[in-house]
Scaffold this active site. Sequence first.
Site, mmCIF file in Angstrom:
data_model
loop_
_atom_site.group_PDB
_atom_site.id
_atom_site.type_symbol
_atom_site.label_atom_id
_atom_site.label_comp_id
_atom_site.label_asym_id
_atom_site.label_seq_id
_atom_site.Cartn_x
_atom_site.Cartn_y
_atom_site.Cartn_z
ATOM 1 N N PHE A 299 -17.382 32.714 -20.349
ATOM 2 C CA PHE A 299 -16.767 32.000 -19.228
ATOM 3 C C PHE A 299 -15.441 31.394 -19.653
ATOM 4 C CE2 PHE A 299 -21.303 31.862 -18.514
ATOM 5 C CZ PHE A 299 -21.462 32.006 -17.136
ATOM 6 N N ASP A 300 -14.482 31.426 -18.747
ATOM 7 C CA ASP A 300 -13.322 30.560 -18.867
ATOM 8 C C ASP A 300 -13.791 29.139 -18.535
ATOM 9 O OD1 ASP A 300 -10.595 29.685 -18.943
ATOM 10 O OD2 ASP A 300 -10.598 29.740 -16.758
ATOM 11 N N LYS A 301 -13.026 28.132 -18.938
ATOM 12 C CA LYS A 301 -13.443 26.761 -18.649
ATOM 13 C C LYS A 301 -12.848 26.257 -17.352
ATOM 14 C CE LYS A 301 -11.745 22.936 -20.640
ATOM 15 N NZ LYS A 301 -11.542 21.953 -19.538
ATOM 16 N N VAL A 500 -16.265 35.986 -17.105
ATOM 17 C CA VAL A 500 -16.082 35.312 -15.824
ATOM 18 C C VAL A 500 -14.832 34.447 -15.900
ATOM 19 C CG1 VAL A 500 -17.162 33.877 -14.060
ATOM 20 C CG2 VAL A 500 -18.594 35.214 -15.621
#
Length: 618
Positions: A299-301, A500
């Site tokens: 995941f990106d943050k 994501v």
Amino acid sequence: ARGVLWAAYFFGGYYAVREVLEAVRAKRLEIDFLMLVAAAGAGALGEWVEGALLLFLFSLGHALEGYAMGRARRAIEALSDLAPKTATVLEDGGGEEEVSVEELAIGDRVLVRPNSRIPADGFVVDGTSAVNQAPITGESIPVDKSPVDDVDAALDDPSRVGDASRVFAGTINGASALEAVVTKAASDSTLARVVTMVREAQTQQSPTQQFTDRFERVFVPSVLALVVLCLFAWVAIDEPFSASFYRAMAVLVAASPCALAIATPSAVLSGVARAARGGVLIKGGAHLETLGVATVIAFDKTGTLTRGEPRLVDVRVAAGMDRAELARVTVAVERESDHPLARAMVEGFSEELDQPAPEAVAVEAITGFGVRADVEGAEVFLGKPDLFRERLWRPLPDDVAVAVEELADAGRTTVVVAIGDRFLGVLGMMDPPRDEAKATLARLHELGVKRTLMLTGDHQRAADGVAALVGLDEARGDLLPEDKVAAVRELAREGTVAMVGDGVNDAPAMAQASVGIAMGASGSDVALETADVALMADDLATLPFAVSLSRASRRVIRQNLWASLGMVAFLIPATLFGFAGIGWAVLLHEGSTLVVVANALRLLAHAGPTSRSTGTSR
């Protein structure tokens, strides 16, 4: 009785003959041809009843198969019927004109009456209402809409319009009328593009479809060779030619891969259609299957696991100081600033003020460190701890220094506030996790995802703070875009990787991953174009739904393959050795075709994104 049999041959074989003639003209040899040969052979042997049964059940099977596949297609085609056919355009003179939605131009002002569908993508300029966006984003709860602050600015750059003002074609207005300005032509609306992409997804073959196509290219000639051998069995064994011919026709029926041909396309079509209804755009069977075997999800943050906006989450008041004074001084200095951290501090303290904040004058930004101002005759400094250590040469009191260190270790962005010679306290800002993030990650682990991690350009301590709150297995911070790509390559050695992100700055990493998943694609053209899977609503809760649906689709595809291949494997020996004739071969073979299609249609009823631990989407 003979007339009835002839009628059965005619009506059962009419459409099959037409399809065979078209295929022969195109120099293709298809399953229908094999069925007609078998029926003609049965008639030549005087087995008119079995031949008629073959054609009847074959035609019935095709009709039911067409109905079942049509049902899945109609679930997709229904998307294109969501937008109304006409729109009410408000003219400059105050009048109204009813026009076709195809005639709407960018900049037109339209009236959306209560409980009616919105005709085009745009933004609200007058009125407030709750809009049901489920047809586009899958959100189960209506979203409140209000006018934009600056119409001209919104027209200049519609992509910057906030979710609270943006509306989409095909969504349903609530109880109050809205006036909206059109930003996209009907053919370019989010709904139109989703429909186009879902239709294109039907034509993209999954790995299993590619395998079955390769298998059929080898299998069908092999069956024909076996049938020819069966035709000449009377030469090697003591039986009449008619018995060998009948056996050959029975083998021909038994070995025709009807169920195999429809097993995967029906499941893929049903899966893609169900995903679209749930607010998830899956661009083809390949991505549907690949997401179903993902074992690692990165995941990106910012904007993915978190809200994308900093919030004031910690307030540490210095020893002997007053929190109310800290709040008043902070709001006084920061309320005129448009910096995200300044907005976070003002909003965080807005409910605490029991009286208006004083006026700040001589406000001066100290680039890279903070801000200086005069409040009620006293000099105020707000900024990083280094502002005091490196620019003002003022040591931090022990309690302030400890608070700074503790907040930094927890991943907070810290701001120290001082007035005159007094340190008032330390503020901790953080981009907080989405409400649904923790439950989403827990559900992903339940579904069999072995590892979840974060790849972010934010500093490591901020990444660790978010990871601890939402339950990630690992967080990697301080990454440039090329570092994210390298990380995805490394993770690919462990298994199938899904990435994501928001579809813009994460595009290289998403492209490198086995499956790229974009958040909030309903408002982003770039996300729609770059991602393999797009979560149309800006809602993580739909991710477990997408993964669950993909896994279910893979299970259905495997079940269908085993059912179709298993029936062929059973029937060929059964007909070859005389245990089953044409009648049983027809019944079992066509029955298996209907079973695999019915099994695929179960995907249309797959549980939606609000099920189990993910909670509601809003």
